[in-house]
Write a protein that holds these residues in place. Structure first.
Motif, short mmCIF file in Angstrom:
data_model
loop_
_atom_site.label_atom_id
_atom_site.label_comp_id
_atom_site.label_asym_id
_atom_site.label_seq_id
_atom_site.Cartn_x
_atom_site.Cartn_y
_atom_site.Cartn_z
N LYS A 181 4.10 23.52 -2.36
CA LYS A 181 4.68 24.77 -2.84
C LYS A 181 4.77 24.56 -4.39
O LYS A 181 4.46 25.75 -5.12
CB LYS A 181 6.00 25.00 -2.33
N MET A 182 5.03 23.55 -4.94
CA MET A 182 5.08 23.38 -6.29
C MET A 182 3.60 23.46 -7.01
O MET A 182 3.59 23.83 -8.14
CB MET A 182 5.66 22.21 -6.85
N ARG A 183 2.52 23.09 -6.33
CA ARG A 183 1.28 23.08 -6.99
C ARG A 183 0.80 24.53 -6.83
O ARG A 183 0.15 24.94 -7.64
CB ARG A 183 0.51 22.19 -5.84
N GLN A 184 1.28 25.64 -5.51
CA GLN A 184 0.75 26.89 -5.80
C GLN A 184 1.75 27.45 -6.71
O GLN A 184 1.00 28.45 -7.68
CB GLN A 184 1.30 27.38 -4.31
N ALA A 185 2.99 27.24 -7.21
CA ALA A 185 3.59 27.85 -8.22
C ALA A 185 2.96 27.49 -9.55
O ALA A 185 2.92 28.23 -10.45
CB ALA A 185 5.06 27.72 -8.10
N GLY A 186 2.87 26.35 -9.75
CA GLY A 186 2.02 25.74 -11.08
C GLY A 186 0.43 26.29 -11.07
O GLY A 186 0.30 26.56 -12.33
N ARG A 187 -0.23 26.49 -10.26
CA ARG A 187 -1.45 27.26 -10.35
C ARG A 187 -1.23 28.53 -10.99
O ARG A 187 -1.96 28.99 -11.73
CB ARG A 187 -2.14 27.12 -9.21
N LEU A 188 -0.29 29.23 -10.40
CA LEU A 188 -0.02 30.55 -10.54
C LEU A 188 0.44 30.57 -11.98
O LEU A 188 -0.09 31.48 -13.11
CB LEU A 188 1.05 31.52 -9.86
N ALA A 189 1.29 29.72 -12.48
CA ALA A 189 1.70 29.54 -14.05
C ALA A 189 0.77 29.30 -14.98
O ALA A 189 0.74 30.02 -15.89
CB ALA A 189 2.55 28.34 -14.10
N ALA A 190 -0.17 28.35 -14.73
CA ALA A 190 -1.42 28.10 -15.32
C ALA A 190 -2.28 29.41 -15.68
O ALA A 190 -2.89 29.44 -16.70
CB ALA A 190 -2.19 26.81 -14.96
N GLN A 191 -2.52 29.97 -14.43
CA GLN A 191 -3.50 31.17 -14.63
C GLN A 191 -2.76 32.31 -15.26
O GLN A 191 -3.54 32.93 -16.12
CB GLN A 191 -3.79 31.89 -13.06
N LEU A 192 -1.40 32.42 -15.26
CA LEU A 192 -0.87 33.42 -16.27
C LEU A 192 -0.86 33.16 -17.59
O LEU A 192 -1.16 33.67 -18.48
CB LEU A 192 0.69 33.57 -15.80
N LEU A 193 -1.04 31.64 -17.83
CA LEU A 193 -0.94 31.38 -19.32
C LEU A 193 -2.39 31.52 -19.69
O LEU A 193 -2.47 32.19 -20.92
CB LEU A 193 -0.54 29.80 -19.26
N ASP A 194 -3.28 31.34 -19.04
CA ASP A 194 -4.74 31.68 -19.34
C ASP A 194 -4.88 33.06 -19.49
O ASP A 194 -5.54 33.53 -20.61
CB ASP A 194 -5.75 31.15 -18.24
N HIS A 195 -4.46 33.90 -18.82
CA HIS A 195 -4.41 35.27 -18.84
C HIS A 195 -3.84 35.84 -20.17
O HIS A 195 -4.26 36.52 -20.76
CB HIS A 195 -3.78 36.09 -17.67
N LEU A 196 -2.50 35.51 -20.22
CA LEU A 196 -1.94 35.64 -21.64
C LEU A 196 -2.68 35.12 -23.05
O LEU A 196 -2.57 35.88 -24.11
CB LEU A 196 -0.57 35.23 -21.76
N ALA A 197 -3.28 34.12 -22.88
CA ALA A 197 -3.99 33.60 -23.94
C ALA A 197 -5.05 34.60 -24.44
O ALA A 197 -5.25 34.81 -25.71
CB ALA A 197 -4.79 32.26 -23.62
N THR A 198 -5.45 35.31 -23.71
CA THR A 198 -6.58 36.42 -24.08
C THR A 198 -6.06 37.49 -25.11
O THR A 198 -6.69 38.23 -25.70
CB THR A 198 -7.25 37.13 -22.94
N MET A 199 -4.68 37.55 -24.98
CA MET A 199 -3.90 38.67 -25.69
C MET A 199 -3.72 38.04 -27.20
O MET A 199 -3.18 38.93 -28.18
CB MET A 199 -2.70 39.19 -25.30
N VAL A 200 -3.99 36.72 -27.68
CA VAL A 200 -3.21 36.38 -28.78
C VAL A 200 -4.30 36.54 -29.87
O VAL A 200 -5.26 36.17 -30.11
CB VAL A 200 -3.03 34.70 -28.70
N LYS A 201 -3.86 37.70 -30.50
CA LYS A 201 -4.77 38.00 -31.81
C LYS A 201 -3.89 38.73 -32.73
O LYS A 201 -2.90 39.45 -32.45
CB LYS A 201 -5.73 39.22 -31.23
N PRO A 202 -4.21 38.88 -34.07
CA PRO A 202 -3.58 39.74 -35.07
C PRO A 202 -3.12 40.91 -34.44
O PRO A 202 -3.87 41.56 -34.07
CB PRO A 202 -4.25 39.32 -36.33
N GLY A 203 -2.10 41.65 -34.82
CA GLY A 203 -1.76 42.90 -34.62
C GLY A 203 -1.07 43.00 -33.22
O GLY A 203 -0.43 44.05 -33.26
N VAL A 204 -0.96 42.03 -32.56
CA VAL A 204 -0.23 42.14 -31.11
C VAL A 204 1.14 41.67 -31.00
O VAL A 204 1.33 40.67 -31.96
CB VAL A 204 -1.09 41.25 -30.01
N SER A 205 2.13 42.50 -30.44
CA SER A 205 3.58 42.12 -30.45
C SER A 205 3.87 41.15 -29.67
O SER A 205 3.06 41.05 -28.29
CB SER A 205 4.54 43.13 -30.62
N THR A 206 5.00 40.11 -29.82
CA THR A 206 5.36 39.31 -28.67
C THR A 206 5.92 40.14 -27.39
O THR A 206 5.72 39.57 -26.26
CB THR A 206 6.34 38.24 -29.18
#
Ligand code: MF3
Ligand code: CO
Ligand code: CO
Length: 253
Positions: free
Chosen positions: A15-40
């Motif tokens: 269960k922890m592995r499934q939650a952990g995988r989702l967390a890592a995928q979420l972080l990868d997804h948010l990484a694509t938004m990291v650009k000048p001009g974007v708000s937190t």
């Protein structure tokens, strides 16, 4: 008496592995938004939307009254930065994004520090050293080793590179509970502390500073900044102690 350190069953670690995988995928997804001009806040709102769309909940939201779904910690912010519409990423910033979705009752806790555009040489070195600190901390994990071995490995590498290790925030046991025993300091002495056992699950999340290790918490009750205003970086994984080694639970696939 301090809380007991839980040893998780194979089913719970699945269960922890499934939650952990989702967390890592979420972080990868948010990484694509990291650009000048974007708000937190934009990053926060996409994190909340994506988390719900994947059948999970954001652990930070409402946790001890934390007001948002993720932590966003820019430059001199050590950790627990609160996403805000007025906080706009700019060229040269470093930003740590820390996510913790809850999937089927279990937490996946992971963070990385990203560059906004091109970093200064100091920022680049700090972030690279911090990521290597996490790698070395994880490499110190195996049954029979001690909790102090983790912090010692991290502290030695950070200080050899001229940086300092934050003392006020530590890694933590995690499962169906967000923060539980044991505490995992990112500094310490080899051979000290409790022994690691198969089934222990905890985070390692070194916060490494350019200058002093001392932290100050702002009026909002959350945002922790460096006392000297210099840079701070952080990387975090959730890991499990296995029969003869370690497994990183917060990997994307
Ligand atoms: N994710 C953070 C950690 O690594 C905790 C954030 S607690 C919050 O432990 F309330 F600030 F979200
Ligand atoms: Co975290
Ligand atoms: Co954590």
């Amino acid at each position: 008496m301090a809380e007991q350190i839980c040893l998780l069953s194979r089913r719970e670690i699945d269960k922890m592995r499934q939650a952990g995988r989702l967390a890592a995928q979420l972080l990868d997804h948010l990484a694509t938004m990291v650009k000048p001009g974007v708000s937190t806040l934009e990053i926060n709102d996409e994190a909340e939307r994506w988390t719900q769309a994947h059948g999970a909940k954001s652990a930070p939201l409402g946790y001890h009254n934390f007001p948002k779904s993720i932590c966003t910690s820019i430059n001199e912010v050590i950790c627990h930065g609160i996403p805000n519409a007025k906080q706009i990423l700019k060229e040269g910033d470093i930003i740590n994004i820390d996510v913790t979705p809850i999937l089927d009752g279990y937490h996946g806790d992971t963070s990385k520090t990203f560059f906004v555009g091109n970093p200064s040489p100091t920022a680049k070195k700090l972030v690279e050293v911090t990521e290597e600190c996490l790698r070395r901390g994880i490499a110190a994990v195996k049954p029979g080793n001690r909790i102090g071995d983790i912090g010692a490995a991290i502290q030695e590498y950070a200080e050899a590179n001229g940086f300092s290790v934050v003392r006020d925030f530590v890694g933590h046991g995690i499962s169906h509970i967000f923060h539980t025993a044991p505490q995992i300091p990112h500094y310490g002495t080899k051979g000290k502390g409790k022994r690691l056992k198969p089934g222990m699950v905890f985070t390692i999340e070194p916060m490494i500073n350019e200058g002093t290790w001392e932290a100050v918490v702002l009026e909002d009750g959350w945002t922790a900044v460096t006392k000297d205003g210099k840079l701070s970086a952080q990387f975090e994984h959730t890991i499990a102690v296995t029969k003869d080694s370690v497994e990183i639970l917060t990997l994307p696939d």
